[in-house]
Design a protein around this motif. Structure first.
Motif, mmCIF file in Angstrom:
data_model
loop_
_atom_site.group_PDB
_atom_site.id
_atom_site.type_symbol
_atom_site.label_atom_id
_atom_site.label_comp_id
_atom_site.label_asym_id
_atom_site.label_seq_id
_atom_site.Cartn_x
_atom_site.Cartn_y
_atom_site.Cartn_z
ATOM 1 N N ASP A 15 6.506 9.550 6.346
ATOM 2 C CA ASP A 15 5.816 8.464 5.662
ATOM 3 C C ASP A 15 4.775 7.833 6.573
ATOM 4 O O ASP A 15 4.831 7.960 7.794
ATOM 5 C CB ASP A 15 6.800 7.359 5.242
ATOM 6 C CG ASP A 15 7.721 7.787 4.126
ATOM 7 O OD1 ASP A 15 7.289 8.590 3.279
ATOM 8 O OD2 ASP A 15 8.868 7.313 4.093
ATOM 9 N N TYR A 30 3.071 -1.515 3.446
ATOM 10 C CA TYR A 30 2.995 -0.531 2.372
ATOM 11 C C TYR A 30 3.355 0.820 2.960
ATOM 12 O O TYR A 30 2.831 1.213 3.997
ATOM 13 C CB TYR A 30 1.580 -0.494 1.787
ATOM 14 C CG TYR A 30 1.402 0.548 0.718
ATOM 15 C CD1 TYR A 30 1.897 0.335 -0.563
ATOM 16 C CD2 TYR A 30 0.761 1.748 0.985
ATOM 17 C CE1 TYR A 30 1.746 1.299 -1.563
ATOM 18 C CE2 TYR A 30 0.601 2.715 -0.001
ATOM 19 C CZ TYR A 30 1.101 2.479 -1.264
ATOM 20 O OH TYR A 30 0.949 3.439 -2.249
ATOM 21 N N THR A 32 3.911 5.065 2.208
ATOM 22 C CA THR A 32 3.589 6.187 1.337
ATOM 23 C C THR A 32 3.753 7.480 2.128
ATOM 24 O O THR A 32 3.712 7.466 3.362
ATOM 25 C CB THR A 32 2.155 6.070 0.773
ATOM 26 O OG1 THR A 32 1.902 7.171 -0.102
ATOM 27 C CG2 THR A 32 1.108 6.055 1.860
ATOM 28 N N ASP A 37 -3.595 8.210 0.448
ATOM 29 C CA ASP A 37 -3.141 6.996 -0.228
ATOM 30 C C ASP A 37 -3.024 5.839 0.760
ATOM 31 O O ASP A 37 -3.406 4.708 0.462
ATOM 32 C CB ASP A 37 -1.800 7.251 -0.919
ATOM 33 C CG ASP A 37 -1.265 6.045 -1.650
ATOM 34 O OD1 ASP A 37 -2.060 5.288 -2.250
ATOM 35 O OD2 ASP A 37 -0.029 5.858 -1.643
ATOM 36 N N THR A 41 -5.244 2.551 0.287
ATOM 37 C CA THR A 41 -4.512 1.311 0.036
ATOM 38 C C THR A 41 -4.791 0.288 1.126
ATOM 39 O O THR A 41 -4.964 -0.899 0.841
ATOM 40 C CB THR A 41 -3.002 1.584 -0.068
ATOM 41 O OG1 THR A 41 -2.781 2.475 -1.163
ATOM 42 C CG2 THR A 41 -2.219 0.307 -0.294
#
Length: 55
Positions: A15, A30, A32, A37, A41
């Motif tokens: 991640d 955050y 992901t 992404d 983001t």
């Protein structure tokens, strides 16, 4: 003018974690599994913060 510096790091578990340097806590982090992404983001988070600071 406020500078919103960001961090983007690989967690080592597949991640990526994105957050603000000056507010590095789980409430604003955050996660992901997609690098693209994470980058997009992070840019969006920074832009929203800049807009809210200008208002």
């Amino acid at each position: 003018m406020q500078i919103n510096r960001m961090t983007l790091r690989n967690t080592g578990h597949g991640d990526y974690r994105v957050n603000f340097i000056e507010r590095d806590n789980e409430a604003t982090a955050y996660y992901t599994d997609c690098l693209e992404d994470a980058v997009l983001t992070g840019a969006n988070m920074r832009q929203r913060r800049e807009v809210s600071a200008a208002a």
